[in-house]
Write an enzyme that holds these catalytic residues in place. Structure first.
Site: not given
Ligand code: SMG
Ligand code: MG
Length: 368
Positions: A134, A160, A162, A188, A213, A238, A262, A290
């Site tokens: 991510s 991925k 953001k 995401d 996402e 999610d 998750k 994650g």
């Molecule tokens: O652990 O690789 C990881 C982070 C993956 O982007 C990630 N998580 O919304 O999926 C998600 C985010 C939540 C954590 S940041 C608020």
């Molecule tokens: Mg997410």
């Protein structure tokens, strides 16, 4: 069975700031639970963040709800198996991340005593899984291309990005242009858009993304179903999926064709497994999300992601994606972008005592 409990709050520095539509963080505050009994110990990790920005839970609140409401119930119920944990805690509304941490600690303890690895307990079928990564929002498109290039070179099998309003079509276009159409790519939004943004989100359709996402608010199941009809890119949920019940609702409503599983968000690994089973029965793909876990939660996620329904690479990256020093022996990436499913009993690792002491900011303990 439970003789002693320790709840620790730890702060792990991140190698680089991680920015999402919820904000930016430079360190990860986590709550760890250690349960001892019968000559063994078990570890759980609570993925609530320091601030309640991803969901309503936060680390200090999680410690409080464990101490005040969850542990008294757990002790009173005299639980002997992980299966008994969620029923014992059912009277407390919400707080899935706090509940999940306790369930994992009991599960780890039980499996260590029996000598059974978590993956085997879940019924996992694989010994290694492809890892995705991510990538946070970056200060510029040039910086993003650099960061993505680094992860592609390391071997990650899926990227991925953001996104948020103002950081969506252009970064995706730039990544596609530089790394080509074959790079498995997804985005995401962490709930940063409204249904009125559908025309904008539709512009992402031309990039052949694996999925979008959580574009809309967590309680916008109906709106996600409407949005899904307007996009060709598959919609993945999610934040909206908080239980097997809400997963079933999302699937039957057409609000998601893919689910990010998750364990913390849904109250534990057992509920996460139920969502896997439900999705598999409905032909809905799942992948493991994650929450910037330490080597404990990271290993547990990898064990879960080794189940056959996890058909897309998850956010199951190596420890060094976020941490220069992990609390446990690090999870590492194989040259071909896979991570190994732990084969030791339980979670398969424990925190290094010196590192644990170094990063702990608060401890609470109980002895029977
Ligand atoms: O652990 O690789 C990881 C982070 C993956 O982007 C990630 N998580 O919304 O999926 C998600 C985010 C939540 C954590 S940041 C608020
Ligand atoms: Mg997410």
């Amino acid at each position: 069975m439970i003789e002693a409990i320790e709840i620790r709050t730890v702060r792990l520095p991140l190698r680089a700031p991680f920015q999402t539509s919820n904000g930016v963080s430079t360190e990860r505050e986590l709550v760890l639970v250690r349960i001892a009994g019968g000559g063994a110990e078990g570890w759980g990790e609570c993925v609530a963040e320091r601030e309640p920005t991803y969901s309503s839970e936060h680390s200090r609140g999680a410690v409080d709800v464990m101490r005040s409401f969850l542990l008294p119930r757990l002790l009173a119920a005299q639980v002997r198996t992980a299966e008994e944990v969620a029923p014992a805690l059912r009277g407390v509304v919400g707080h899935p991340m706090a509940k999940a941490a306790l369930e994992l600690a009991v599960l780890d303890l039980v499996l260590r005593r029996r000598g059974v690895p978590l993956a085997q307990y879940f019924g996992a079928t694989r010994t290694r899984i492809p890892a995705g990564v991510s990538v946070g929002i970056q200060p510029s498109v040039a910086a993003l291309l650099d960061v993505v290039g680094g992860f592609v070179d390391e071997g990650y099998r899926r990227i991925k990005l953001k996104i948020q309003p103002g950081w969506d079509v252009e970064p995706v276009r730039a990544v596609r242009k530089k790394f080509g159409d074959d790079l498995p790519l997804q985005v995401d939004a962490n709930a940063a858009y409204d249904l009125a943004d559908a025309p904008l989100l539709r512009r992402l359709d031309e990039f052949g993304l694996l999925l979008i996402e959580q574009p809309l608010h967590h309680d916008d199941l109906y709106q996600h179903a409407r949005l899904a009809e307007m996009l060709t890119t598959p919609l993945c949920l999610d934040e909206s999926v908080v239980s097997a019940r809400s997963a079933a609702a999302a699937i039957s409503m057409g609000a998601a064709s893919i689910i990010n599983v998750k364990p913390g968000r849904v109250g534990g690994y057992l509920e996460a497994k139920r969502i896997h089973d439900l999705a598999q029965a409905h032909g809905v793909a799942v992948w493991c999300g994650g929450m910037l876990e330490s080597g404990l939660g990271r290993r547990a996620n990898i064990a879960l992601a080794a189940l056959p329904g996890f058909t897309l690479p998850g956010d199951t990256s190596a420890s060094d994606r976020f941490y220069a020093t992990d609390l446990t022996a690090p999870v590492t990436l194989e040259a071909d972008g896979h991570v190994l499913v732990p084969s030791e009993p339980g979670i398969g690792a424990t925190p290094d005592p010196d590192l644990l002491r170094k990063f702990t900011v608060d401890t609470w303990s109980y002895e029977r």
